[in-house]
Design a protein around this motif. Structure first.
Motif, PDB file in Angstrom:
ATOM      1  N   ILE A  35      42.511  38.782  42.877  1.00 31.13           N
ATOM      2  CA  ILE A  35      41.564  38.463  41.804  1.00 31.13           C
ATOM      3  C   ILE A  35      40.287  39.275  41.966  1.00 31.13           C
ATOM      4  O   ILE A  35      39.713  39.773  40.990  1.00 31.13           O
ATOM      5  CB  ILE A  35      41.260  36.956  41.788  1.00 31.13           C
ATOM      6  N   ASP A  36      39.832  39.438  43.245  1.00 31.14           N
ATOM      7  CA  ASP A  36      38.608  40.181  43.470  1.00 31.14           C
ATOM      8  C   ASP A  36      38.719  41.639  42.998  1.00 31.14           C
ATOM      9  O   ASP A  36      37.734  42.230  42.558  1.00 31.14           O
ATOM     10  CB  ASP A  36      38.242  40.171  44.959  1.00 31.14           C
ATOM     11  N   LYS A  37      39.935  42.220  43.084  1.00 30.87           N
ATOM     12  CA  LYS A  37      40.115  43.611  42.737  1.00 30.87           C
ATOM     13  C   LYS A  37      40.599  43.802  41.292  1.00 30.87           C
ATOM     14  O   LYS A  37      40.867  44.923  40.871  1.00 30.87           O
ATOM     15  CB  LYS A  37      41.119  44.272  43.691  1.00 30.87           C
ATOM     16  N   ILE A  96      39.470  43.231  35.304  1.00 27.77           N
ATOM     17  CA  ILE A  96      38.773  42.433  34.296  1.00 27.77           C
ATOM     18  C   ILE A  96      38.022  41.306  35.000  1.00 27.77           C
ATOM     19  O   ILE A  96      38.322  40.950  36.140  1.00 27.77           O
ATOM     20  CB  ILE A  96      39.749  41.843  33.254  1.00 27.77           C
ATOM     21  N   GLY A  97      37.032  40.744  34.295  1.00 24.97           N
ATOM     22  CA  GLY A  97      36.248  39.648  34.872  1.00 24.97           C
ATOM     23  C   GLY A  97      37.057  38.352  34.897  1.00 24.97           C
ATOM     24  O   GLY A  97      37.719  37.994  33.918  1.00 24.97           O
ATOM     25  N   PHE A  98      36.981  37.661  36.030  1.00 23.61           N
ATOM     26  CA  PHE A  98      37.701  36.382  36.197  1.00 23.61           C
ATOM     27  C   PHE A  98      36.768  35.388  36.878  1.00 23.61           C
ATOM     28  O   PHE A  98      36.110  35.710  37.871  1.00 23.61           O
ATOM     29  CB  PHE A  98      38.951  36.585  37.052  1.00 23.61           C
ATOM     30  N   VAL A 139      34.482  30.072  41.240  1.00 25.88           N
ATOM     31  CA  VAL A 139      35.043  31.381  41.591  1.00 25.88           C
ATOM     32  C   VAL A 139      34.532  32.398  40.560  1.00 25.88           C
ATOM     33  O   VAL A 139      34.488  32.110  39.373  1.00 25.88           O
ATOM     34  CB  VAL A 139      36.586  31.369  41.576  1.00 25.88           C
ATOM     35  N   ALA A 140      34.154  33.576  41.052  1.00 28.94           N
ATOM     36  CA  ALA A 140      33.802  34.690  40.161  1.00 28.94           C
ATOM     37  C   ALA A 140      34.075  35.990  40.920  1.00 28.94           C
ATOM     38  O   ALA A 140      33.494  36.206  41.991  1.00 28.94           O
ATOM     39  CB  ALA A 140      32.357  34.632  39.716  1.00 28.94           C
ATOM     40  N   ASN A 141      35.004  36.799  40.387  1.00 30.08           N
ATOM     41  CA  ASN A 141      35.306  38.046  41.101  1.00 30.08           C
ATOM     42  C   ASN A 141      34.196  39.076  40.887  1.00 30.08           C
ATOM     43  O   ASN A 141      33.257  38.873  40.104  1.00 30.08           O
ATOM     44  CB  ASN A 141      36.682  38.597  40.701  1.00 30.08           C
ATOM     45  N   ASP A 142      34.315  40.213  41.577  1.00 36.11           N
ATOM     46  CA  ASP A 142      33.271  41.235  41.516  1.00 36.11           C
ATOM     47  C   ASP A 142      33.053  41.742  40.085  1.00 36.11           C
ATOM     48  O   ASP A 142      31.920  41.998  39.668  1.00 36.11           O
ATOM     49  CB  ASP A 142      33.636  42.419  42.416  1.00 36.11           C
ATOM     50  N   ARG A 143      34.170  41.856  39.360  1.00 34.80           N
ATOM     51  CA  ARG A 143      34.061  42.363  37.997  1.00 34.80           C
ATOM     52  C   ARG A 143      33.261  41.410  37.109  1.00 34.80           C
ATOM     53  O   ARG A 143      32.437  41.840  36.297  1.00 34.80           O
ATOM     54  CB  ARG A 143      35.464  42.564  37.424  1.00 34.80           C
ATOM     55  N   MET A 144      33.484  40.072  37.282  1.00 30.51           N
ATOM     56  CA  MET A 144      32.765  39.098  36.476  1.00 30.51           C
ATOM     57  C   MET A 144      31.284  39.088  36.829  1.00 30.51           C
ATOM     58  O   MET A 144      30.422  39.019  35.940  1.00 30.51           O
ATOM     59  CB  MET A 144      33.353  37.705  36.653  1.00 30.51           C
TER      60      MET A 144
END
Length: 471
Positions: free
Chosen positions: A2-4, A7-9, A21-26
């Motif tokens: 998810i981190d990679k 798209i934003g998640f 939870v918030a990945n780098d993209r988000m």
């Protein structure tokens, strides 16, 4: 994983929408860092207050229905500055076994750049549309394989149609008068084959029977394999311009005819004075007679150009063909330039080539080519003239080492009244010489052209069909 993700998640938990939870993209899309994890969304992104998204998320949580946003507009804060952004996103509720919403999955992708590009293209298209309307230019897009055409309303108006009328390539060719159809067809084919710009002026008949002049241009479009797929361009109704040109030609024709007699008389008088100038005993009078002789030659040339142009426009340019050697017209057309001693004229090739043509008219073309080489390439002391006997024609080329001609203007250089820009330099003449030359060669069923590279000089040439017995 998810981190990679590209798209934003994010996962927002509870009615307060705590960022679990918030990945780098988000985080990048939000313009935030990991410091927002564990905080309610309203606290982490206070700029969302007054925007619809907190309310939408609350509806998703309470109703359990997902929500999809398409190119949604949002203002987000970065470095203390609010910016305009666009997103595609999905809010998907996560439910427990009892069907109650516990969290919301947020999946998002920023499309700001795409939207800005689209807005820029829309602005350009609007500007183009305004420019086309202001210039009364109609646009068209022809599918070369099917003949179908997508035409603007102005394009159809220029052909006497309404915006709802169907107008395809077959309809276009049918509207062109028979005498011009082959010319238009050939120019289109040449542009496609040579990957060049298509230009044509032709006469059409509207559905109501009236005649109108059209100026058309276009560029072919090719697929990756190099096959022409479309011809895209513009058309303009130039009937008014053509009518003005006709009126101007009539006036110039009448004026030149009226000038011919007094100018001929004046020329004879000055020639008579030249015989006695050495007996006047005055150097000033001799010089004035010489200057008058030079100026009367210029006037005679201008009047002759106007008369020739009028004859061409009236279809009265008649040829008196005879058989002669190439060397004959080469010697006579270069006599004045050679006698002045300022230029070296090199004549090479098959000087014994037999030509069947109007000798006086061909000499007129050669004189024009040579004089242009002197006028527009004054620093070129050498003028090279070559004669070639090709399989089915005789080709004569006049080459100078002048500054050359811009490729952008070369297609127009044989047009009537056309005079190229010579960087502020002033030259006499009406811009008719090359036009008349081209019409003379066309009358002989020959070809005329120019090959030129800026900085390397120009080669003007024409070819005349060989006598039938020699082919």
């Amino acid at each position: 994983f998810i981190d990679k993700a590209p798209i934003g998640f994010a996962i927002l938990t509870g009615r307060e929408l705590v960022i679990e939870v918030a990945n780098d993209r988000m985080l990048k899309l939000w313009r935030k860092t990991e410091i927002v994890l564990g905080k309610p969304l309203a606290q982490a992104l206070p700029e969302l207050q007054g925007q619809p998204y907190l309310g939408i998320l609350d509806d998703v949580f309470t109703t359990g229905q997902n929500y999809i946003g398409d190119t949604a507009y949002a203002r987000l804060e970065s470095m203390g500055v609010l910016g305009d952004h666009y997103f595609d996103f999905t809010y998907e509720p996560l439910k427990n076994d009892e069907g109650e919403t516990e969290s919301i999955i947020v999946i998002a992708n920023e499309v700001t750049e795409r939207i800005k590009r689209n807005e820029h293209l829309e602005a350009l298209n609007y500007q183009l549309e305004i420019a086309l309307k202001a210039g009364e230019l109609g646009s068209y897009n022809r599918d070369i394989r099917t003949g179908k055409m997508d035409c603007s309303e102005t394009c159809k108006i220029n052909f006497g149609l309404t915006k709802n009328d169907r107008f395809d390539y077959e309809d276009l060719m049918r509207s062109i008068i028979p005498e011009h159809r082959e010319m238009v067809y050939q120019k289109v084919q040449d542009a496609i084959q040579n990957k060049t710009t298509y230009h044509a002026e032709y006469l059409i008949r509207w559905p109501d029977g009236s005649l109108h002049w059209i100026n058309a241009s276009g560029l072919p479009k090719y697929d990756p394999e190099g096959h022409a797929t479309h011809l895209i361009g513009v058309v303009a109704d130039i009937t008014k311009r053509k009518n003005y040109e006709s009126q101007k030609d009539d006036f110039l024709g009448i004026a030149s005819h009226e000038l011919k007699t007094p100018v001929t008389g004046l020329k004879g008088t000055i020639q008579l004075l030249e015989r006695f100038k050495d007996k006047t005993g005055s150097e000033i009078i001799s010089r004035l007679i010489d200057q008058s002789a030079v100026n009367i030659k210029k006037i005679v040339t201008l009047v002759d150009d106007l008369l020739n142009m009028h004859r061409i426009s009236e279809g009265q340019l008649h040829l008196e063909k005879t058989t002669f050697k190439a060397s004959k017209i080469l010697a006579s057309s270069c006599h004045n330039i050679i006698s002045q001693g300022n230029h070296q004229v090199n004549i090479t090739g098959d000087l014994d080539a037999t030509i069947f043509a109007d000798e006086q008219r061909l000499e007129q073309v050669l004189v024009n080519f040579v004089n242009n080489a002197v006028k527009y390439a004054p620093e070129s002391r050498e003028i090279n003239i070559t004669v070639e006997q090709l399989q089915d024609c005789i080709k004569i080329t006049v080459k100078d080492q002048g500054e050359g001609i811009d490729p952008a203007v070369q297609p127009f250089i044989f047009d009537r009244y056309y005079r190229a820009n010579h960087e502020g330099k002033s030259y006499s003449g009406l811009g008719l010489g090359l036009y008349i030359s081209a019409e003379i060669i066309k009358k002989h069923a020959g070809l005329i052209g120019v090959d030129s590279t800026v900085g390397l000089g120009s080669s003007f040439w024409f070819s005349i069909p060989r006598p039938p017995a020699e082919r």
